[in-house]
Scaffold this motif. Structure first.
Motif, PDB file in Angstrom:
ATOM      1  N   VAL A  31       7.802  61.502 -26.746  1.00 34.70           N
ATOM      2  CA  VAL A  31       8.819  60.724 -26.668  1.00 34.70           C
ATOM      3  C   VAL A  31       8.777  59.592 -27.286  1.00 34.70           C
ATOM      4  O   VAL A  31       7.750  58.932 -27.938  1.00 34.70           O
ATOM      5  N   PRO A  32       9.973  59.096 -27.803  1.00 35.74           N
ATOM      6  CA  PRO A  32      10.116  57.907 -28.877  1.00 35.74           C
ATOM      7  C   PRO A  32       9.318  56.780 -28.188  1.00 35.74           C
ATOM      8  O   PRO A  32       9.327  56.215 -27.188  1.00 35.74           O
ATOM      9  N   PHE A  33       8.698  56.068 -29.280  1.00 34.39           N
ATOM     10  CA  PHE A  33       7.965  54.745 -29.195  1.00 34.39           C
ATOM     11  C   PHE A  33       8.581  53.585 -29.885  1.00 34.39           C
ATOM     12  O   PHE A  33       8.404  53.742 -31.100  1.00 34.39           O
ATOM     13  N   TYR A  34       9.245  52.722 -29.234  1.00 37.73           N
ATOM     14  CA  TYR A  34      10.029  51.705 -29.922  1.00 37.73           C
ATOM     15  C   TYR A  34       9.293  50.544 -30.042  1.00 37.73           C
ATOM     16  O   TYR A  34       8.367  49.890 -29.339  1.00 37.73           O
ATOM     17  N   ARG A  35       9.711  49.750 -31.247  1.00 30.98           N
ATOM     18  CA  ARG A  35       9.098  48.379 -31.790  1.00 30.98           C
ATOM     19  C   ARG A  35      10.309  47.636 -31.915  1.00 30.98           C
ATOM     20  O   ARG A  35      11.411  48.046 -31.380  1.00 30.98           O
ATOM     21  N   SER A  36      10.099  46.236 -32.304  1.00 24.78           N
ATOM     22  CA  SER A  36      11.201  45.346 -32.443  1.00 24.78           C
ATOM     23  C   SER A  36      12.130  46.011 -33.414  1.00 24.78           C
ATOM     24  O   SER A  36      13.377  45.897 -33.150  1.00 24.78           O
ATOM     25  N   LYS A  37      11.980  46.870 -34.415  1.00 25.17           N
ATOM     26  CA  LYS A  37      12.728  47.093 -35.508  1.00 25.17           C
ATOM     27  C   LYS A  37      13.864  48.270 -34.744  1.00 25.17           C
ATOM     28  O   LYS A  37      14.872  48.229 -35.142  1.00 25.17           O
ATOM     29  N   GLU A  38      13.085  48.891 -33.995  1.00 23.86           N
ATOM     30  CA  GLU A  38      14.059  49.990 -33.176  1.00 23.86           C
ATOM     31  C   GLU A  38      15.092  49.161 -32.294  1.00 23.86           C
ATOM     32  O   GLU A  38      16.447  49.650 -32.401  1.00 23.86           O
ATOM     33  N   ILE A  39      14.679  48.248 -31.874  1.00 24.97           N
ATOM     34  CA  ILE A  39      15.465  47.441 -30.720  1.00 24.97           C
ATOM     35  C   ILE A  39      16.494  46.794 -31.571  1.00 24.97           C
ATOM     36  O   ILE A  39      17.712  46.332 -31.138  1.00 24.97           O
ATOM     37  N   ILE A  40      16.222  46.247 -32.631  1.00 23.16           N
ATOM     38  CA  ILE A  40      17.183  45.461 -33.575  1.00 23.16           C
ATOM     39  C   ILE A  40      18.457  46.507 -33.940  1.00 23.16           C
ATOM     40  O   ILE A  40      19.513  46.192 -33.991  1.00 23.16           O
ATOM     41  N   ASP A  41      17.796  47.542 -34.541  1.00 19.52           N
ATOM     42  CA  ASP A  41      18.867  48.534 -34.764  1.00 19.52           C
ATOM     43  C   ASP A  41      19.842  49.083 -34.033  1.00 19.52           C
ATOM     44  O   ASP A  41      21.088  49.070 -34.165  1.00 19.52           O
ATOM     45  N   LEU A  42      19.381  49.189 -32.496  1.00 17.83           N
ATOM     46  CA  LEU A  42      20.132  49.560 -31.251  1.00 17.83           C
ATOM     47  C   LEU A  42      21.036  48.532 -31.069  1.00 17.83           C
ATOM     48  O   LEU A  42      22.265  48.586 -30.983  1.00 17.83           O
ATOM     49  N   PHE A  43      20.609  47.131 -31.224  1.00 20.73           N
ATOM     50  CA  PHE A  43      21.533  45.711 -30.737  1.00 20.73           C
ATOM     51  C   PHE A  43      22.760  45.944 -31.843  1.00 20.73           C
ATOM     52  O   PHE A  43      23.834  45.524 -31.806  1.00 20.73           O
ATOM     53  N   LEU A  52       7.741  56.641 -34.440  1.00 25.62           N
ATOM     54  CA  LEU A  52       6.416  56.924 -33.565  1.00 25.62           C
ATOM     55  C   LEU A  52       6.867  57.402 -32.453  1.00 25.62           C
ATOM     56  O   LEU A  52       7.884  57.180 -31.974  1.00 25.62           O
ATOM     57  N   TYR A  53       5.783  58.340 -31.727  1.00 28.13           N
ATOM     58  CA  TYR A  53       6.123  59.121 -30.639  1.00 28.13           C
ATOM     59  C   TYR A  53       4.827  58.972 -29.923  1.00 28.13           C
ATOM     60  O   TYR A  53       3.838  58.817 -30.498  1.00 28.13           O
ATOM     61  N   ILE A  54       4.863  58.988 -28.492  1.00 28.46           N
ATOM     62  CA  ILE A  54       3.847  59.384 -27.652  1.00 28.46           C
ATOM     63  C   ILE A  54       3.944  60.494 -27.056  1.00 28.46           C
ATOM     64  O   ILE A  54       5.071  61.080 -26.987  1.00 28.46           O
ATOM     65  N   THR A  55       2.934  61.391 -26.438  1.00 29.78           N
ATOM     66  CA  THR A  55       3.026  62.810 -25.860  1.00 29.78           C
ATOM     67  C   THR A  55       3.670  62.683 -24.401  1.00 29.78           C
ATOM     68  O   THR A  55       3.795  61.398 -23.918  1.00 29.78           O
ATOM     69  N   GLU A  56       4.440  63.678 -24.240  1.00 27.65           N
ATOM     70  CA  GLU A  56       5.130  63.934 -22.867  1.00 27.65           C
ATOM     71  C   GLU A  56       3.928  63.377 -21.654  1.00 27.65           C
ATOM     72  O   GLU A  56       4.466  62.933 -20.867  1.00 27.65           O
ATOM     73  N   LYS A  57       2.961  63.986 -21.735  1.00 32.77           N
ATOM     74  CA  LYS A  57       1.815  63.895 -20.806  1.00 32.77           C
ATOM     75  C   LYS A  57       1.425  62.527 -20.759  1.00 32.77           C
ATOM     76  O   LYS A  57       1.587  61.774 -19.606  1.00 32.77           O
ATOM     77  N   ARG A  58       1.578  61.679 -21.678  1.00 31.23           N
ATOM     78  CA  ARG A  58       1.062  60.093 -21.704  1.00 31.23           C
ATOM     79  C   ARG A  58       2.390  59.380 -21.282  1.00 31.23           C
ATOM     80  O   ARG A  58       2.089  58.284 -20.294  1.00 31.23           O
ATOM     81  N   PHE A  59       3.311  59.786 -21.382  1.00 26.69           N
ATOM     82  CA  PHE A  59       4.791  59.164 -20.907  1.00 26.69           C
ATOM     83  C   PHE A  59       4.713  59.264 -19.407  1.00 26.69           C
ATOM     84  O   PHE A  59       4.837  58.314 -18.693  1.00 26.69           O
ATOM     85  N   LYS A  60       4.639  60.625 -18.929  1.00 30.06           N
ATOM     86  CA  LYS A  60       4.721  60.819 -17.400  1.00 30.06           C
ATOM     87  C   LYS A  60       3.645  60.030 -16.727  1.00 30.06           C
ATOM     88  O   LYS A  60       3.727  59.612 -15.402  1.00 30.06           O
ATOM     89  N   GLU A  61       2.459  59.898 -17.376  1.00 33.83           N
ATOM     90  CA  GLU A  61       1.155  59.282 -16.706  1.00 33.83           C
ATOM     91  C   GLU A  61       1.600  57.869 -16.536  1.00 33.83           C
ATOM     92  O   GLU A  61       1.297  57.098 -15.415  1.00 33.83           O
ATOM     93  N   ILE A  62       2.228  57.034 -17.739  1.00 33.41           N
ATOM     94  CA  ILE A  62       2.581  55.808 -17.369  1.00 33.41           C
ATOM     95  C   ILE A  62       3.791  55.581 -16.636  1.00 33.41           C
ATOM     96  O   ILE A  62       3.638  54.540 -16.014  1.00 33.41           O
ATOM     97  N   GLU A  63       4.729  56.491 -16.692  1.00 32.10           N
ATOM     98  CA  GLU A  63       5.725  56.432 -15.549  1.00 32.10           C
ATOM     99  C   GLU A  63       5.325  56.422 -14.313  1.00 32.10           C
ATOM    100  O   GLU A  63       5.841  55.638 -13.262  1.00 32.10           O
ATOM    101  N   GLU A  64       4.329  57.240 -13.802  1.00 30.56           N
ATOM    102  CA  GLU A  64       3.832  57.386 -12.486  1.00 30.56           C
ATOM    103  C   GLU A  64       2.996  55.915 -12.120  1.00 30.56           C
ATOM    104  O   GLU A  64       3.056  55.471 -10.900  1.00 30.56           O
ATOM    105  N   LYS A  65       2.175  55.511 -13.168  1.00 33.57           N
ATOM    106  CA  LYS A  65       1.388  54.417 -12.813  1.00 33.57           C
ATOM    107  C   LYS A  65       1.859  53.212 -12.768  1.00 33.57           C
ATOM    108  O   LYS A  65       1.666  52.356 -12.009  1.00 33.57           O
ATOM    109  N   PHE A  66       2.658  52.981 -13.999  1.00 30.01           N
ATOM    110  CA  PHE A  66       3.443  51.661 -14.092  1.00 30.01           C
ATOM    111  C   PHE A  66       4.920  51.197 -14.315  1.00 30.01           C
ATOM    112  O   PHE A  66       5.332  50.266 -14.145  1.00 30.01           O
TER     113      PHE A  66
END
Length: 392
Positions: A31-43, A52-66
């Protein structure tokens, strides 16, 4: 203005940040992991190269908890380049770096339209408010507590929606032209690859890139300060080539040789730091050092533009290999980059196909600049209530 009310941002949105992701949690894919650089590019409507990426498992864990960013949430750059907003789209799926970005979530849509908030944050009115609560001298930053105290002038929801609609319609037209240009450039590159890579002829001559085109290095513009407030132009540096001329751009006198003045449609090659080749799409400006203005007396614009782009990946690799603080290429690298030269007749036939694509890109860029100027003129006046939107 009686129907416009001052409201604190903290009263219309939950302002927070992400859960910390540690270096050890980064992976090569996921799952893509964004910093300021990526947000500025999108803008800035640039394609992002997620590093940078994080695992699908870690993303779902964060999604469920936070929770994770959802459609209509807004992320705001909060360290260094302050106050660049991004409104999350329905199909977006990513997580982001704490500290670098602040998260506006759970907006009270009975009080505030997400598009209105995004537009307000993009406006000079909003940026001034952000500057007022920023902290730090060496590196400015926005804090969650400071952002919560900012007061925004809000009309009723119907008016908010009307204002956002006017500005969004201009943004939609600008986005359409940007997408069209991406398609046109991709088509030109596809034809180039077909002719010069896949179907290249053995009898074609070759010559160095440095001989096929002229590479004019820019001036040390700090040595050419404006002599008065009339005879001056903004300085084109790598930052401006990437993001455009801004109120923070430097200025230089127009009393320079004419070849150092860059005009809309000129091919510019950044040969140091962030290497890139672009067709300039802004106002007249002065060419700064670390940039080449590329021209040719013998070959059409599309030809030298696409050959520069063809060798760009190789040049980036060369620059990265230099053990310096700022990677760059040398003129010798231009000498070693070879170009295939078709016959005069073949080049004319190719030009008939590619030149209209490049000319359309330049025309679209002019339209983008006109629409952007209109939007930037209307934006602060609409956001402050100086100009009212007529509603049927």
């Amino acid at each position: 203005m009686s129907e416009w009310k001052e409201t604190k941002l903290g009263d219309v949105a939950e302002i927070t940040s992400s859960k910390r992701i540690f270096y050890s949690e980064y992976v090569e894919n996921g799952v893509p992991f964004y910093r300021s650089k990526e947000i500025i590019d999108l803008f800035n409507r640039r394609d992002i190269q997620t590093e940078l990426y994080i695992t699908e498992k870690r993303f779902k864990e964060i999604e469920e908890k936070f929770g994770v960013p959802n459609a209509d949430d807004i992320l705001l750059t909060s360290v260094g380049s302050l106050g660049i907003p991004y409104k999350v789209k329905p199909k977006d799926r990513f997580y982001f770096k704490d500290g670098n970005l602040t998260w506006f979530r759970n907006l009270d849509k009975k009080k505030i339209n997400p598009d209105f908030l995004f537009t307000w944050l993009s406006s000079n009115v909003g940026k001034q408010k952000l500057d007022e609560v920023s902290i730090g001298s060496t590196q400015a930053a926005l804090t969650i507590s400071g952002l919560k105290t900012i007061e925004i002038l809000l009309p009723d929801l119907k008016t908010q929606t009307a204002i956002a609609s006017v500005l969004s319609s201009l943004d939609d037209k600008i986005d359409l032209l940007h997408r069209q240009n991406q398609t046109l450039e991709a088509l030109a590159e596809t034809l180039f690859k077909q002719w010069f890579v896949e179907e290249a002829k053995e009898e074609w001559e070759s010559m160095p890139l440095s001989k096929m085109a002229n590479f004019l290095n820019g001036l040390a513009c700090q040595k050419f300060p404006p002599k008065n407030e009339i005879e001056k132009l903004p300085v084109l540096k790598i930052k401006e080539l990437s993001s455009g001329i801004t109120e923070n751009s430097d200025w230089a006198t127009t009393d320079v040789k004419p070849e150092y003045i860059v005009k809309n449609g000129d091919v510019i090659f950044a040969w140091s730091a962030s290497l890139m080749v672009k067709i300039w799409n802004g106002q007249d400006c002065i060419l700064n050092q670390h940039l080449f203005k590329v021209t040719s007396d013998n070959f059409p614009k599309w030809f030298y533009f696409l050959w520069c782009k063809h060798h760009l990946a190789e040049f980036i690799s060369i620059a990265a290999s230099h053990a310096t603080t700022m990677g760059h290429i040398k003129r010798g690298d231009l000498d070693e980059a070879m170009v295939l030269i078709p016959s005069k007749h073949e080049l004319e036939k190719m030009t008939e196909k590619v030149e209209p694509l490049i000319e359309k890109i330049i025309t679209n860029q002019s339209q983008i600049r006109t629409l952007t100027a209109l939007r930037d003129t209307l934006l602060p006046k609409l956001m402050s209530g100086e100009i009212r939107v007529k509603m049927g």
